[in-house]
Every structure is written in structure tokens, then in C-alpha cells.
Scaffold this active site. Structure first.
Site, mmCIF file in Angstrom:
data_model
loop_
_atom_site.group_PDB
_atom_site.id
_atom_site.type_symbol
_atom_site.label_atom_id
_atom_site.label_comp_id
_atom_site.label_asym_id
_atom_site.label_seq_id
_atom_site.Cartn_x
_atom_site.Cartn_y
_atom_site.Cartn_z
ATOM 1 N N GLU A 71 -10.641 0.593 -4.607
ATOM 2 C CA GLU A 71 -10.130 1.500 -5.642
ATOM 3 C C GLU A 71 -10.475 1.035 -7.045
ATOM 4 O O GLU A 71 -10.133 1.691 -8.023
ATOM 5 C CB GLU A 71 -8.608 1.649 -5.493
ATOM 6 C CG GLU A 71 -8.257 2.430 -4.254
ATOM 7 C CD GLU A 71 -7.011 1.904 -3.571
ATOM 8 O OE1 GLU A 71 -7.070 0.771 -3.041
ATOM 9 O OE2 GLU A 71 -5.999 2.601 -3.558
ATOM 10 N N ASP A 286 0.608 -4.417 6.340
ATOM 11 C CA ASP A 286 -0.411 -3.786 5.498
ATOM 12 C C ASP A 286 -1.582 -4.761 5.339
ATOM 13 O O ASP A 286 -2.221 -4.820 4.283
ATOM 14 C CB ASP A 286 0.176 -3.394 4.128
ATOM 15 C CG ASP A 286 -0.567 -2.237 3.469
ATOM 16 O OD1 ASP A 286 -1.472 -1.652 4.104
ATOM 17 O OD2 ASP A 286 -0.263 -1.932 2.306
HETATM 18 ZN ZN ZN Z 1 -0.413 2.558 2.317
#
Ligand code: ZN
Length: 383
Positions: A71, A286
Site C-alpha cells: 500500500e 494477521d
Molecule cells: Zn485486514
């Protein structure tokens, strides 16, 4: 081949005290009381776990095992998960996902990586789709992916309340969920809709609207990153009181905590003290997601990656620093996610379940040994 793991302090996740575990192939054949006689024979290999605690292999419902991020330009792409790192973490079951980038990261890559990890000894699944709508798929639709690809458990991370998501309407999210639900019924899977919840103002409202306006149950949705802010955590607590399930993210940075993220251990402790249904709470790592660091002007100054080992780190922190009973924290990374994802062989040490076992040294707080489907995939004795 039979394996006897002797003298463990057993947490199934419930504490059962001193036991011996007998494994046959990929399964748990027996849990033996110390007063009973032990099996012997040429086909038996014995491992003495004196002083160690045996817990179920961890079930991690979100790992970006193909890497994530990107990103902040191509140099911000995170790396793929390494098997040795995963094995040492105590996680034996993981569910992979794409994320923001479903252009240069693909579901074919996710499928191949999932099979690599499974061949090496873990149990690995993944979600079809990505942050975006319409969902990117392998076989043409969410339904056919869930029905025909054994490793696909549902669809996710569908991004809601996030500027990087597709800004779905109530109708669109309902369509995604109904497709996943029916496909799940046909394939005897949960067909879960795993939702990435960003820091947008709508929080969990979109899911509430779908549940209010359709016949879909709240349990079809599995929202993550709920410990992102104090305010989202409160919305999450309301969500579980209405019967939903929520997931907290264990990977973090000092910067994220300083910006208002609530540590997982703290979030769970609050839920316990408020007498909320904690069996509806899970933790996921994550792992390999990007954790960008920004300066005061919002410029990217560094990038860290989520780590699968953060599940164990938070387990330790919750028990040692916050004082939560081991069995209660364990449930959030074993029995609870396994039940929510409908992985009936996983998340518990019980006769007939998969032999996914982690031996923990609670003096040093270290993972000493990991069995996954009966195979010893990690060993760190006396380290
Ligand atoms: Zn996420």
C-alpha cells in the site's frame, strides 16, 4: 506408528492435570491417566514431556501467507510465510487470505502456498475473494470456489468501514453472504464471510443492516481487527451480545498501541470482567500483513509485518501480565476459532481429534515441541 507423549500437564483447552497422550497416525488415540498402565511395544515411540504443558495446536483464522501489503509502493510488499517460522510458532491450522492487493497477489498463488504448507505438515485453508467486491474468484464464483475447492472455507477479507474497500451496499454484502452460506451448506462448510473492519465511521453497521433487513443470521459474519480502537471494541462487544462472533488482531506495534489500538490481552480481560460471552471471541495473527508506520505528517516512514508468532506472544502476555487463566486465553486461539470455522477435527485435545499438540515450557514461556497431524514438526528442547 504410535507415539506416546508422557507426563504432560494437559489443557484441552480445559485443564485436566497430569496425563499421557497416545497418538496413532494423525489422530489422538487415547488420553491416559497416570494410574493406568502404559502401552509398550516395538511400534511405539515415546517422548517424555515432564514439566511441560500440552495445549491444542493454535488455529489462526487470518494469515496473509502469500504476503500482503504493497500500500506504499512495490517496496512495501511483505514476504511469504516461511514454514519453519510457522511451525515454531505453535500454529498448526491457518486460514490464508489476500488483502488490499488482489491484482498482483492471486488466489492461484494462495492455493499453491496453502498446499505447500499442508504438504510440509500444517493444516492450511484459505478464503476466496479479497477486500473487494465483486469478489475475485478461482472458478468463476464464490459458490463454486467454496463447493469445489476443499481448502476454501468461505469468503474474505471483505473490507467494510475502510477507504480501501469497495464501499459495499447492504444489498451487495447480503448477496455475498447468501452465496457463501448456501455454498457452505452444499459442501458441509461454514461458508463464513470474514470481514476486515477498517477505521471508518460505519464500524459494524453494514453487517447489522444486513441482519436486520434479510433472513441471514449474524453468525454468518466473522469480523476482524475489532481491537483496532476503543470505539470499535465497544461496537464489537455489542455485536457478541447480539449473538455474533468477533476477532482481535494479535500483531501490533508500539505506534499502533499509542494511536489507540487496545492490546488483545486487555480487550479480552475487559470482556471477561463484563461477563460477556467470551466463547464468541477469537484472536488471529494477521501474519505477514503490512503494518505501516507513518510520521506526524502522514508520510510512510517504515513498514513492519504481522507475525504468526504473535498468537503465542499474546497468550503469554495475557496469562503472565494480565492474569487471565490459561484455559480462557487458549480457547480464543484454539477451540473458539475451530468451532466458528466448523473445523471439527481441530482446536481441542480429545480422543479422535487431529493430533495437533503444542508443548509449552511455562517457566521460560517457550514453545518446546509441536505435533501437527501426528507429525513432530518442531523441537526446541533445552534451548
Ligand atoms: Zn485486514
Amino acid at each position: 506408528m504410535l507415539t506416546l507423549i508422557k507426563n504432560v500437564n494437559l489443557y484441552t483447552p480445559q485443564p485436566l492435570g497430569l496425563k499421557h497422550l497416545l497418538l496413532a497416525g494423525e489422530r489422538i488415540l487415547a488420553i491416559i491417566d497416570p494410574r493406568e498402565s502404559l502401552p509398550t511395544g516395538a511400534y511405539l515411540s515415546t517422548f517424555d514431556a515432564q514439566g511441560l504443558t500440552a495445549v491444542p495446536g493454535f488455529v489462526d483464522s487470518l494469515v496473509h501467507f502469500c504476503g500482503g501489503g504493497g500500500e506504499g509502493g512495490f517496496t512495501t510488499r511483505t514476504s511469504e510465510l516461511n514454514f519453519a517460522e510457522a511451525a515454531a510458532s505453535g500454529t498448526t491450522t491457518m486460514v490464508g487470505a489476500l488483502g488490499t492487493d488482489a491484482i498482483t497477489r492471486t488466489l492461484t498463488n494462495l492455493l499453491a502456498k496453502s498446499r505447500e504448507l499442508s504438504e510440509q505438515g500444517l493444516t492450511s485453508y484459505f478464503y476466496t475473494g479479497s477486500y473487494h467486491f465483486p469478489a475475485t474468484t478461482l472458478t468463476g464464483s464464490i459458490s463454486t470456489d467454496i463447493i469445489y475447492i476443499p481448502e476454501i472455507l468461505g469468503v474474505g477479507e471483505i473490507a467494510i468501514a475502510d477507504h480501501r474497500g469497495s464501499q459495499l451496499s447492504v444489498h451487495e454484502l447480503a448477496r455475498v453472504a447468501s452465496e457463501a452460506r448456501v455454498a457452505g451448506m452444499i459442501a458441509d462448510k461454514k461458508g463464513i464471510v470474514f470481514c476486515h473492519v477498517g477505521d471508518g465511521k460505519a464500524q459494524l453497521q453494514l453487517i447489522h443492516q444486513v441482519v436486520a433487513q434479510t433472513d441471514l443470521p449474524i453468525q454468518q459474519f466473522y469480523p476482524t481487527h475489532i481491537n483496532r480502537t476503543e470505539s470499535l471494541l465497544e461496537a464489537g462487544f455489542e455485536f457478541i451480545q447480539q449473538g455474533g462472533v468477533i476477532d482481535f488482531t494479535t500483531s501490533t506495534t508500539p505506534e499502533l498501541l499509542a494511536q489507540g489500538e487496545v492490546a488483545c490481552s486487555e480487550a479480552l480481560d475487559r470482556a471477561i470482567h463484563r461477563d460477556l460471552p467470551v466463547s464468541q471471541i477469537t484472536f488471529s495473527s494477521d501474519g505477514n500483513a503490512s503494518l505501516p508506520e507513518f510520521d506526524l505528517n502522514g508520510q510512510l516512514i517504515g513498514l513492519k509485518a504481522g507475525e504468526v508468532s504473535s498468537l503465542f506472544k499474546v497468550l503469554k502476555e495475557s496469562v503472565v501480565e494480565v492474569g487471565i487463566p490459561l484455559e480462557q486465553v487458549l480457547a480464543c486461539i484454539t477451540a473458539n476459532p475451530a468451532r466458528i470455522l466448523q473445523l471439527t477435527q481441530k482446536g481441542q485435545i480429545a480422543v479422535g481429534k487431529d493430533a495437533d499438540i503444542v508443548l509449552i515450557d511455562r517457566d521460560e514461556w517457550a514453545v518446546r515441541s509441536v505435533w501437527s497431524r501426528g507429525r513432530n514438526i518442531y523441537q526446541n528442547i533445552g534451548g
